[in-house]
Design an enzyme around this catalytic site. Structure first.
Site, short mmCIF file in Angstrom:
data_model
loop_
_atom_site.label_atom_id
_atom_site.label_comp_id
_atom_site.label_asym_id
_atom_site.label_seq_id
_atom_site.Cartn_x
_atom_site.Cartn_y
_atom_site.Cartn_z
N ASN A 8 -13.88 0.07 29.78
CA ASN A 8 -14.39 0.70 28.61
C ASN A 8 -13.29 2.10 28.28
O ASN A 8 -13.66 2.88 29.20
CB ASN A 8 -15.90 1.01 28.99
N LYS A 10 -13.71 4.08 26.22
CA LYS A 10 -14.53 5.13 25.28
C LYS A 10 -13.84 5.82 24.33
O LYS A 10 -13.07 4.88 23.50
CB LYS A 10 -14.77 6.12 26.58
N HIS A 95 -25.09 1.90 26.59
CA HIS A 95 -24.40 2.61 27.50
C HIS A 95 -25.11 4.17 27.92
O HIS A 95 -25.34 4.73 26.72
CB HIS A 95 -22.82 2.96 27.05
N GLU A 97 -23.78 7.09 27.93
CA GLU A 97 -23.51 8.08 27.16
C GLU A 97 -24.10 7.97 25.69
O GLU A 97 -24.47 8.88 24.95
CB GLU A 97 -21.95 8.23 26.91
N GLU A 168 -25.46 1.06 35.88
CA GLU A 168 -24.37 2.00 35.64
C GLU A 168 -25.38 3.37 36.15
O GLU A 168 -25.69 3.75 35.38
CB GLU A 168 -23.43 2.33 34.74
N GLY A 174 -18.08 8.72 35.67
CA GLY A 174 -17.13 9.74 35.20
C GLY A 174 -17.48 10.70 36.41
O GLY A 174 -16.61 11.93 36.21
N SER A 213 -17.56 5.14 38.43
CA SER A 213 -16.42 5.39 39.23
C SER A 213 -15.89 4.40 40.00
O SER A 213 -15.51 4.73 41.17
CB SER A 213 -16.91 6.60 40.23
P1 PGA Z 1 -16.33 5.64 34.88
O1 PGA Z 1 -17.41 5.20 33.67
O2 PGA Z 1 -15.53 4.31 35.58
O3 PGA Z 1 -15.59 6.62 34.48
O4 PGA Z 1 -17.44 6.32 35.84
C1 PGA Z 1 -18.01 4.03 33.78
C2 PGA Z 1 -18.48 3.55 32.42
O5 PGA Z 1 -19.05 4.74 31.67
O6 PGA Z 1 -18.83 2.45 31.99
#
Ligand code: PGA
Length: 249
Positions: A8, A10, A95, A97, A168, A174, A213
């Site tokens: 992803n 983003k 997701h 976010e 997740e 993140g 992560s």
């Molecule tokens: P990350 O993000 O690997 O940076 O923690 C995962 C995601 O948002 O799908």
């Protein structure tokens, strides 16, 4: 069942940078391992440029978002059909976010799953609890609600080939804080049981990805846990070198 290794990107990268990363990634992966499937979800701006590069290497291209309607007066939005037109085969819905930064609710996320599947996209429904919900002991309640509403309209039509769920935990996205093996095992076992009860025919085969992560140094341990059928990677997927190490972990 092949493991689905999903990136992803983003809201990162110009078209030029996306093309470069896709070329580097497909070069590093070479011939795809028989037990892995690779998906990259870049920004919409570069889908058209990146899709052919991924496809040629046997990887999939996916969208991070779309609007659940066939077409219409939805300024600024993009429809599943328009994604398919670009060569996109997969899409994320729910997701964290989008839930927590952009305020998307379970009901809208459910409509995205329904429309995406109907249009012919492979949908990845993302779910996960916040740190507050975890501390309050509400993990199962939250995951159950997100699964129930996310899948409400596709209980009899969803096929395991076209549906995945990404667990997740919001506090691990993140942050560099990865969920421990016991936490991943418990959440994935719960999601598996819930999928089996919601989708009796298909729930045992729907892939459950872990996200939060995931890095080259923890991917191998995570991917081998029970009921972990892939990963969804944000930060560590932005560089071809680190994502290729995760794919091959
Ligand atoms: P990350 O993000 O690997 O940076 O923690 C995962 C995601 O948002 O799908």
């Amino acid at each position: 069942m092949k493991k689905l290794m999903a990136a992803n990107w983003k809201m990162y990268k110009t078209v030029e940078e996306g093309v470069k990363t896709a070329e580097e990634l497909t070069g590093l992966l070479g011939e795809m391992p028989a037990d892995r499937e690779v998906l990259v979800c870049p920004s919409l701006t570069m889908l058209q440029a990146v899709c052919p590069i991924l496809k040629q290497a046997g990887c999939h291209a996916g969208a991070q978002n779309f609007y659940p309607s066939k077409q219409g007066a939805f300024t600024g939005e993009i429809a599943p059909e328009q994604l398919l037109d670009l060569g996109c085969t997969h899409a994320l819905a729910g997701h964290s976010e989008r839930r927590h930064v952009l305020g998307e609710m379970n009901e809208l996320i459910g409509r995205k799953v329904t429309f995406g599947l109907e249009a012919g996209l492979h949908m990845i429904l993302c779910i996960g609890e916040t740190i507050v919900e975890r501390r309050l002991g509400q993990i199962e309640e939250v995951l159950a609600r997100q699964l129930e509403s996310g899948l409400a309209e596709v209980l009899t039509t969803a096929r395991a080939e076209n549906l995945s769920v990404a667990y997740e935990p919001v506090w691990a996205i993140g942050t560099g804080e990865v969920a421990g093996p016991d936490e991943v095992l418990a959440a994935h076992a719960f999601v598996r049981a819930k999928l089996k009860s919601l989708l009796p025919q298909e729930g045992g085969r729907v892939r459950i990805l872990y996200g939060g992560s995931v890095k080259p140094d923890n991917a191998a341990a995570i991917i081998r846990l029970d009921n972990v059928d892939g990963v969804l990677v944000g930060g560590a997927s932005l560089k071809a070198d680190s994502f290729s190490q995760i794919v091959l972990a």
